[in-house]
Design an enzyme around this catalytic site. Structure first.
Site, PDB file in Angstrom:
ATOM      1  N   GLU A 207       4.136  -3.268   3.856  1.00 51.74           N
ATOM      2  CA  GLU A 207       3.612  -2.499   2.724  1.00 51.74           C
ATOM      3  C   GLU A 207       4.692  -1.824   1.873  1.00 51.74           C
ATOM      4  O   GLU A 207       4.640  -0.612   1.625  1.00 51.74           O
ATOM      5  CB  GLU A 207       2.574  -1.481   3.225  1.00 51.74           C
ATOM      6  CG  GLU A 207       1.432  -2.184   3.946  1.00 51.74           C
ATOM      7  CD  GLU A 207       0.261  -1.285   4.348  1.00 51.74           C
ATOM      8  OE1 GLU A 207       0.461  -0.062   4.440  1.00 51.74           O
ATOM      9  OE2 GLU A 207      -0.840  -1.817   4.566  1.00 51.74           O
ATOM     10  N   GLU A 315      -4.181  -7.879   6.168  1.00 46.63           N
ATOM     11  CA  GLU A 315      -4.657  -6.690   6.891  1.00 46.63           C
ATOM     12  C   GLU A 315      -5.950  -6.243   6.238  1.00 46.63           C
ATOM     13  O   GLU A 315      -6.030  -6.194   5.004  1.00 46.63           O
ATOM     14  CB  GLU A 315      -3.694  -5.500   6.745  1.00 46.63           C
ATOM     15  CG  GLU A 315      -2.465  -5.493   7.589  1.00 46.63           C
ATOM     16  CD  GLU A 315      -1.775  -4.105   7.562  1.00 46.63           C
ATOM     17  OE1 GLU A 315      -2.452  -3.081   7.357  1.00 46.63           O
ATOM     18  OE2 GLU A 315      -0.558  -4.073   7.754  1.00 46.63           O
TER      19      GLU A 315
END
Ligand SMILES: *[C@@H]1O[C@H](CO)[C@@H](O)[C@H](O)[C@H]1NC(C)=O
Ligand SMILES: *[C@@H]1O[C@H](CO)[C@@H](O)[C@H](O)[C@H]1NC(C)=O
Length: 391
Positions: A207, A315
């Site tokens: 991320e 995710e």
């Protein structure tokens, strides 16, 4: 995901070493994808993934903790349950950065202190990742191995900033010293597993964000890092690990579509050394509705289709009502051209030490949620594949 729990681990004293032998990288032999035999490297074919010669849609999960376990049987248990369930890909943390050596018995991979970085190749270091890769190979599971966290869990970019100087995690991207340490770590990890068919892809970061930055900052870092990875290992795939922020396609103007976090999904996806797109989905953290998640999936599918590369729905998670909320996202992903796999956050199982860590989003092997989101999903993927084969 940015949450994490610490793991108590055990074992002996660790010796830190540097300087690993590097294998020779060989260039790709052919631009035309051909069916590959079992045990060969995962690749792409147009907007789909290819695993062990099979082109299609692949289910999987995430486990940040598996490389930090100290009991080999626990590692084997997870991969044997994944195999039996039809899960094909596991995304793992290939980093565990510290500024000070933790208590003996706690796994760490790299220490950053006073402007120097030390890679731990000992038995409480990368040897734990060696076992993960070995077990994945034996069970036919593919791994996404990630090199640094944007978040502070398990050190992250902050661990570099603490040792090299800076005031914010985003100082990581443009620092020559930090990038040299990060690239040395990438080289150490890739040199251990570059021959392994268990590697699905190398991943730049978990991320990565650069809040308030022009997208060129992340873009230059992604370009340089992915080119570096390909120079070490041209055979395995490379991906970013981003949340998929910043996009015009399908945008309703909501926060995740904006460039606020410094990412530009379509721009980064165009980089030749990035093989496929990644995106995440956490409506409760992003101020969107759960139903909005379906459009987030189709938007990325459209962007990936336009780019001619697959997307991995890498995710997604919620803290309750897993089946009711996540099932529609899975169905949408499976029905969206160019989305070629999904990995739920995150895998849970009963280990020798008790239940694996639960950050709130975990659901466990053998539960009703597992039946709904793994067993039934794997069956849906299988029946869709057989429909496609009959066409
Ligand atoms: C994002 O990338 C696209 C190309 O994919 C470009 O057209 C657009 O201008 C970029 N926007 C920003 C804010 O970087
Ligand atoms: C996905 O496709 C299947 C088979 O065509 C269909 O039954 C299902 O309703 C679709 N799901 C979504 C969310 O569009």
């Amino acid at each position: 995901m940015k949450f994490s729990h610490s793991l108590a681990a055990l074992a002996g004293l660790v010796s830190a070493q540097l300087g690993l032998a590097l294998p020779q990288a060989t260039p790709s032999s052919s631009a035309t994808p051909t069916p590959s035999p079992s045990g060969s490297f995962a690749t792409t074919n147009g907007v789909q993934f290819v695993i062990d010669g099979e082109t299609g849609y692949f289910p999987g999960s995430n486990s940040y903790w598996i490389g930090f376990l100290t009991n080999n049987d626990d590692v084997d248990l997870v991969f044997s349950h994944m195999k039996e369930s039809g899960l094909r890909i596991l995304r793992v943390w290939g980093f565990n950065d510290v500024n000070e050596e933790p208590a003996v018995g706690t796994v760490w991979y790299q220490k950053h202190s006073n402007g120097e970085s030390t890679i731990n190749t000992g038995e409480d270091g990368l040897q734990r990742m060696d076992y993960v890769v070995d077990s994945a190979e034996r069970h036919g599971i593919k791994l996404i191995i990630n090199f640094v966290n944007y978040w502070n869990d398990y050190g992250g970019m902050n661990a570099y900033v603490q040792a090299y100087g800076g005031s914010d995690n985003k100082d990581f991207y443009a620092s020559d010293e930090m990038q040299a340490a990060y690239q040395a770590y990438i080289k150490a990890v890739i040199s251990r597993y570059s021959d392994s068919p268990a590697v699905f892809a190398w991943e730049l970061a978990n991320e990565p964000r650069c809040q308030g930055c022009d997208p060129s900052v992340l873009h230059e870092w992604i370009t340089a890092t992915s080119e570096y990875i390909k120079s070490l290992d041209a055979e395995h795939m490379t991906c970013i690990g981003d949340e998929g922020f910043g996009m015009e396609i399908g945008s309703d103007g909501s926060y995740p579509y904006t460039y606020a976090e410094g990412g530009n999904f379509t721009m980064h996806l165009s980089i030749p050394t990035i093989d496929f797109g990644t995106f995440h989905l956490y409506p409760s953290s992003w101020g969107t509705t759960n139903d909005w998640g379906n459009q987030w999936v189709t938007s990325h599918g459209a962007a990936c289709k336009a780019a001619g590369k697959p997307c991995l729905f890498e995710e997604y998670g919620v803290t309750a009502d897993h089946c009711a909320i996540e099932k529609p996202w899975q169905s949408t992903a499976l029905n969206t051209t160019a989305v070629s796999g999904d990995l739920y956050w995150q895998y849970g199982d009963q280990l020798s030490s008790g239940p694996s860590p639960d950050d709130g989003n975990t659901f466990y092997y053998g539960t009703d949620e597992f039946q709904c989101l793994v067993t039934d999903h794997v069956a849906a993927i299988g029946s869709r594949a057989s429909v496609l084969r009959r066409k």
